[in-house]
Design a protein around this motif. Sequence first.
Motif, PDB file in Angstrom:
ATOM      1  N   GLY A 205       3.422  17.120  24.703  1.00  0.00           N
ATOM      2  CA  GLY A 205       4.201  17.555  26.262  1.00  0.00           C
ATOM      3  C   GLY A 205       5.216  18.099  26.200  1.00  0.00           C
ATOM      4  N   LEU A 206       5.371  18.951  24.211  1.00  0.00           N
ATOM      5  CA  LEU A 206       6.540  19.962  24.207  1.00  0.00           C
ATOM      6  C   LEU A 206       7.045  20.693  25.028  1.00  0.00           C
ATOM      7  CD1 LEU A 206       8.291  20.665  22.191  1.00  0.00           C
ATOM      8  CD2 LEU A 206       6.371  22.165  20.963  1.00  0.00           C
ATOM      9  N   THR A 207       8.120  21.235  25.457  1.00  0.00           N
ATOM     10  CA  THR A 207       8.020  22.415  26.507  1.00  0.00           C
ATOM     11  C   THR A 207       9.074  23.316  25.379  1.00  0.00           C
ATOM     12  OG1 THR A 207       8.271  21.019  27.806  1.00  0.00           O
ATOM     13  CG2 THR A 207       9.146  22.719  28.748  1.00  0.00           C
ATOM     14  N   PHE A 208       8.589  24.001  25.879  1.00  0.00           N
ATOM     15  CA  PHE A 208       9.312  25.353  25.197  1.00  0.00           C
ATOM     16  C   PHE A 208       8.646  26.953  25.976  1.00  0.00           C
ATOM     17  CE2 PHE A 208       5.892  28.337  23.822  1.00  0.00           C
ATOM     18  CZ  PHE A 208       4.407  26.975  23.529  1.00  0.00           C
ATOM     19  N   THR A 209       9.578  27.769  25.352  1.00  0.00           N
ATOM     20  CA  THR A 209       9.981  29.133  26.106  1.00  0.00           C
ATOM     21  C   THR A 209       8.879  30.260  25.429  1.00  0.00           C
ATOM     22  OG1 THR A 209      12.215  28.563  26.626  1.00  0.00           O
ATOM     23  CG2 THR A 209      11.893  30.752  27.067  1.00  0.00           C
ATOM     24  N   PHE A 210       8.080  30.924  26.322  1.00  0.00           N
ATOM     25  CA  PHE A 210       7.561  32.136  25.684  1.00  0.00           C
ATOM     26  C   PHE A 210       7.892  33.172  26.046  1.00  0.00           C
ATOM     27  CE2 PHE A 210       4.322  34.343  23.740  1.00  0.00           C
ATOM     28  CZ  PHE A 210       3.931  35.280  24.741  1.00  0.00           C
ATOM     29  N   LYS A 211       8.493  34.368  25.361  1.00  0.00           N
ATOM     30  CA  LYS A 211       9.171  35.162  25.848  1.00  0.00           C
ATOM     31  C   LYS A 211       7.783  36.478  25.328  1.00  0.00           C
ATOM     32  CE  LYS A 211      13.615  34.637  24.993  1.00  0.00           C
ATOM     33  NZ  LYS A 211      14.816  34.359  24.197  1.00  0.00           N
ATOM     34  N   ASN A 212       7.779  37.057  25.933  1.00  0.00           N
ATOM     35  CA  ASN A 212       6.960  38.172  26.318  1.00  0.00           C
ATOM     36  C   ASN A 212       7.848  39.973  26.879  1.00  0.00           C
ATOM     37  OD1 ASN A 212       4.463  39.294  26.197  1.00  0.00           O
ATOM     38  ND2 ASN A 212       3.600  38.285  28.089  1.00  0.00           N
ATOM     39  N   ARG A 213       6.968  40.667  26.071  1.00  0.00           N
ATOM     40  CA  ARG A 213       7.703  42.352  26.005  1.00  0.00           C
ATOM     41  C   ARG A 213       7.003  42.749  27.600  1.00  0.00           C
ATOM     42  NH1 ARG A 213       5.619  46.772  22.383  1.00  0.00           N
ATOM     43  NH2 ARG A 213       7.156  48.144  22.771  1.00  0.00           N
TER      44      ARG A 213
ATOM     45  N   ALA B 275       3.799  34.807  17.439  1.00  0.00           N
ATOM     46  CA  ALA B 275       4.540  34.910  16.374  1.00  0.00           C
ATOM     47  C   ALA B 275       5.386  33.753  17.258  1.00  0.00           C
ATOM     48  CB  ALA B 275       6.234  36.043  17.203  1.00  0.00           C
ATOM     49  N   ILE B 276       5.861  32.814  15.707  1.00  0.00           N
ATOM     50  CA  ILE B 276       6.530  31.615  16.189  1.00  0.00           C
ATOM     51  C   ILE B 276       7.420  31.307  14.953  1.00  0.00           C
ATOM     52  CG2 ILE B 276       5.642  28.867  15.684  1.00  0.00           C
ATOM     53  CD1 ILE B 276       2.667  29.983  16.037  1.00  0.00           C
ATOM     54  N   ASN B 277       8.755  31.208  15.537  1.00  0.00           N
ATOM     55  CA  ASN B 277       9.408  31.160  15.050  1.00  0.00           C
ATOM     56  C   ASN B 277       9.794  30.142  14.317  1.00  0.00           C
ATOM     57  OD1 ASN B 277      12.480  31.317  14.014  1.00  0.00           O
ATOM     58  ND2 ASN B 277      13.272  31.911  16.053  1.00  0.00           N
ATOM     59  N   HIS B 278       9.098  30.213  12.862  1.00  0.00           N
ATOM     60  CA  HIS B 278       9.309  29.016  11.535  1.00  0.00           C
ATOM     61  C   HIS B 278      10.546  28.211  11.494  1.00  0.00           C
ATOM     62  CE1 HIS B 278       6.083  30.961  10.867  1.00  0.00           C
ATOM     63  NE2 HIS B 278       5.275  30.119  10.143  1.00  0.00           N
ATOM     64  N   GLU B 279      12.007  29.331  12.356  1.00  0.00           N
ATOM     65  CA  GLU B 279      13.167  28.062  11.859  1.00  0.00           C
ATOM     66  C   GLU B 279      13.359  27.489  13.037  1.00  0.00           C
ATOM     67  OE1 GLU B 279      15.812  31.233  10.542  1.00  0.00           O
ATOM     68  OE2 GLU B 279      14.732  31.898   8.792  1.00  0.00           O
ATOM     69  N   ARG B 280      12.147  27.574  14.043  1.00  0.00           N
ATOM     70  CA  ARG B 280      12.771  26.628  14.954  1.00  0.00           C
ATOM     71  C   ARG B 280      12.463  25.067  15.348  1.00  0.00           C
ATOM     72  NH1 ARG B 280      15.063  29.281  20.764  1.00  0.00           N
ATOM     73  NH2 ARG B 280      16.921  30.985  19.182  1.00  0.00           N
TER      74      ARG B 280
ATOM     75  N   PHE C 293      14.270  33.397  20.123  1.00  0.00           N
ATOM     76  CA  PHE C 293      12.781  32.949  20.307  1.00  0.00           C
ATOM     77  C   PHE C 293      11.991  32.018  19.139  1.00  0.00           C
ATOM     78  CE2 PHE C 293       9.659  34.439  17.723  1.00  0.00           C
ATOM     79  CZ  PHE C 293      10.012  34.694  16.685  1.00  0.00           C
ATOM     80  N   ASP C 294      11.169  30.901  20.476  1.00  0.00           N
ATOM     81  CA  ASP C 294      10.597  30.006  19.909  1.00  0.00           C
ATOM     82  C   ASP C 294       9.314  30.601  19.672  1.00  0.00           C
ATOM     83  OD1 ASP C 294      11.248  27.423  22.783  1.00  0.00           O
ATOM     84  OD2 ASP C 294      12.399  27.480  20.769  1.00  0.00           O
ATOM     85  N   VAL C 295       8.560  30.925  20.373  1.00  0.00           N
ATOM     86  CA  VAL C 295       7.190  32.312  20.372  1.00  0.00           C
ATOM     87  C   VAL C 295       7.317  33.422  21.302  1.00  0.00           C
ATOM     88  CG1 VAL C 295       4.830  31.310  20.856  1.00  0.00           C
ATOM     89  CG2 VAL C 295       6.431  29.682  20.025  1.00  0.00           C
TER      90      VAL C 295
END
Lengths: 316, 301, 537
Positions: free
Chosen positions: C375-383, C291-296, C426-428
């Motif tokens: 070179g983007l950095t982001f956080t991936f949230k996992n269950r 899931a990608i957060n389109h609002e970020r 979340f971001d992704v």
Amino acid sequence: MHWYILRRLLLMLPTLLGVAVIVFLLMRVIPGDIVEMRFAEGRFFNRELVEKERARFGLDRPLWVQCGDWVWGLVRLDFGLSMWSGAPIRQEIAIRLQLSLQLAIMATMVAVLLAIPLGTLAALRQDTWIDYVIRIFSIAGLATPSFWLGILMFLCFLIVFQWIPPMVFTPFWRDPWQNLSQMIWPALAVGYRYSAVAARMMRSAMLEVLREDYIRTARAKGLWQSLIVKRHALKNAMLPVLTVIGLEFAFLIGGLVVTEQVFNLNGLGLLFVQSVARRDYTLVQALVLLVALVYIVVNFCVDLLYVWLDPRIRYQ
Amino acid sequence: MTAVNSSTDAHLQISEDAGPSHWLVGLGTFASRWPLGAAGAVIIVLMIGSAVFAPFIAPYDPLETDFAAQFSPPTMAHWLGTDAFGRDLLSRIIYGSRTALLVGFASAFLGATLGAMLGVASAYFGGPIDLVVQRLVDIFLAFPIIILALAVVSILGTGVSNVIMAITVPMIPNCARVVRSSALAVRQMPYVDAARAAGFGYARIIFRHMLPNVMAPYLIMLTAFVGQAILLEASLSFLGLGVAEPTPAWGLMLRGAAVEFAESAPWMAIFPGLAISLGVFAFNLFGDALRDALDPKLRTL
Amino acid sequence: MHMLRHWRYQGFAVVLGLALLLLMTNAPSPQAQAQPRAGGELVFAVPSEPPSYDGHREETFGLIHPVAPFYSLLLRVDPVDSNKIVGDLAESWTVSDDGLMYTFKIRNGVKFHDGSPLTARDVKASYDKIIFPPEGVASTRKGQYEAVEAIEAPEAQTVRFRLKWPAASMLSGLASPWNFIYKADTLAKDMHWYENNIMGSGPFIFVEHIRGSHMVGKRNPDYWERGKPYLDGYRALFISDTGARVAALRGERVHIEFRGLAPKQRDDLVKALGSKITVQESPWDCILLVAINHERKPFDDTRVRRALTLALDRHEGSRVLSQIAIVKEVAGVQVPGTPFATLPEELAKLAGYGRDAEASRGEARRLLKEAGAAGLTFTFKNRGIPMPYEPLGIWLIDQWRKVGLTVNQEVIEAAAYYQVLRSGEFDVAMDFQCGYIVDPDLDLYKFQSSDKNPSNYGRYVDRTLDELYEKQSRATNPEERKQFIRQFEKRLLDDEAHYLMTLQWHRIIPHSAKVKGWMITPSHYLNQQLDTVWLSE
């Protein structure tokens, strides 16, 4: 003396109350609740439904009302219903209590059977290789994660013996063989750890007692008397050991948590982990309170034992 | 060492003249009197060494996957084998010592220090403050460690700093209780009363007079805590509530794939478990010897 | 020349003959191997326990496995062919020409376990509870039946469903394994009775349930289908630890586990038990999504999202992950091999589904640079669930690393997870979807615009996608429907890359060779009434 007992008993109450309130607050602070857990992941997620269910569990009331309800229930010894299954908590706990209690008792037996002879032997043969081996064995018991021990045990059974322990719990009176063949392994895994602390305590207690003057004189007087004296020494050394065994019994419950998961035992430890994961507030609160009660009572008994056995010690 | 003029201490003077190597002699004495403790110390030093020099001694990048080498047993290419993603186990264990030591030392230090301060303050002030603190400590001690740690992690989330906090919390009351009893003994000492009579502030009395005298139980608790903290971190990671993938951490490595494939790839379960056991073992051995050296009367801990 | 051709003809005929022979001997004949044997108790392991007994309310398979055998459904998925729907309580049915009226004829002589007869009234009461739940009653899947206007029970053996618009998925909706048929009189007295009690008309009768331990059912001698069920009863053991479940199978203490095991576990079992184990495998109607957060920012930029999907080498991923996790097939929006699934050659044309990983990654890097996100950095949230979330999480991060992205993983405990997704913190993130039946309405529902559908965590609005969904939902002509689904898929996964599909789960059920009559389906919610199951000894 009687004042002391009364005072301690009375002090138990605010401690329990404190535990009850704190665990209540802790659970509410943790994100997520049972309604989320049960209904959140469906594709037809419906906010209205979630709100209604939340109201049904009473989770929409202000915190202090919920807390008051919980404490008032405690006073009447009514733990309420499990949020997950709807069954009375007393029932949920009763089902698992037998298994966990048996495991705790068996582990304690293992610990005592291991610790007392090993500790005594290590003290009698101090600084010899026997002493070192026993000390290393004891510390290994403290150092090895009990869940790893469980994994290794399972591996051993499967690879070497092509056998696994029974999966369903049968009470001891119904089928002792089946019951023991399931319970002995987790009892060993937990008991080994438990014995480590007691063995070390036994050793140092024995060492101290053996250094006492009357022991040394008896030794000088001859072997036969030193036998009697050894029994004396043992009795005096038992006091701190019993203290440790008593104190550690309460900590056993922490060890049960991971062990029951590895050995798949339907006990209180597993129930606790599952209830936290499910955010079953009422059940978690009841379980923590139960554990706290056991801990406080055991502490109290041990202190009493101390005072009774050793009249030299007096508390203000 | 204070200078002694008595002739019976002549041998001491000789060892003083021996100069800088006298601490080596001290070390040697320690090692010969408590060989187990010395062994523990050696292992600890090795662990710290591997944690600090990890980038130089680890043969591979611990995060690097190599699917062609999935599940390979210990070979010349991978001394301890690989895991489900083909990551080198030896490298992950070496880097895992970083996580273990970081969590272990940080939480032990924080827990023991905060606990000690609490215990000493409570002992010094006495009265109602002492009573309240005692009750609070009692309450938190009634929670099994793992429950408190679980709660904190659930609130804060996973990750190294949160795990440190989760492990620190249950340690504070433990240390407070122990240090308080030692501090109580110190408080009865006449020089403390004298200091108060002289008008010294409580901060000064606590820090300059009482704390140094509870150093012994404090240090012992500290070393005991490090071992416990490492174990607790492993348990939390095993339950899925500790450090998150793909960070190498010993407890984490024992979870999931290691257990599922334990039969066909036992090295995945054996080596991280050995590392944990060895680490905690070493700290316990060293802590024991330390306790014996500092004050044999404290064996009741 | 003549001789060669003659020789070739002969050879060809021999090969053809052999092939036909092989086909005939290997063709699976439903239960023609041996006659079903009556008797025996089936013991199976269930990974999780049901909170309540009400199928209309719960969402976990932990309810279906132990409790479904106690109840009958109106329609059900054919135990032998999961692409067909057959009647359970419904003997036959007709659909009106305009597709707005579905009439079902209920069997005669069906009895509840308490002896009372089951009639159309009971079916109506149960479906009223599901589709039009009264105040205070939770029905988690009522959103699926929006097309239904009313339910009528004009006679004792007739039930009618009146629809507002023609719905192509109505029959599969009515074959939902969750739609237990309850007794109307009981519901009238207490709508919540079935949450804590079990009383149905299914092939098995409830005996006992020891919480945390097991549930037991025994044969219903008055089951409407004479001769069935074959088993004397069954015992469901609740075993939450995966290792313990495998050990139970290995030690022959349970016959089967109905969810699915990992490939290595299957291999271990086969190696240990040899011919005592049968393995059934099938694609699984479950998939993990990104899931990608389109609002970020910068994920509102289509190029960045496309880069994320182009970076994934799904074919290699399928090869390696299928060895350690329960995933396998490269899939679009439908389970491969089902009627509405896109064929592999067509699928390969979508972004991220091509065979040339290097080209795709090059394109991904180019897109990122263009969007100013190299070179983007982001956080991936996992269950916080080990299988297959963990291995897929590791794989995703590894793949994104290869196009220069730095990704940190944050694992969130299951209970708190959906709150995070819903709040948009979340971001992704990893999302998932499991269907009880392979049906486009069900599988595509989630991806409609977030304002229409709260379970879409991507936070986007895409009216074209919504229109396509509606069109396919009302397209009664299968070919037409396929076209709309194809367009939906292309827009969702390629043009806009709103959501990313990872890999389709793969269901592996190794079970004791003594268990016969159970056929695997793409869903672990289906075929759990156990009336066709028998034990060979």
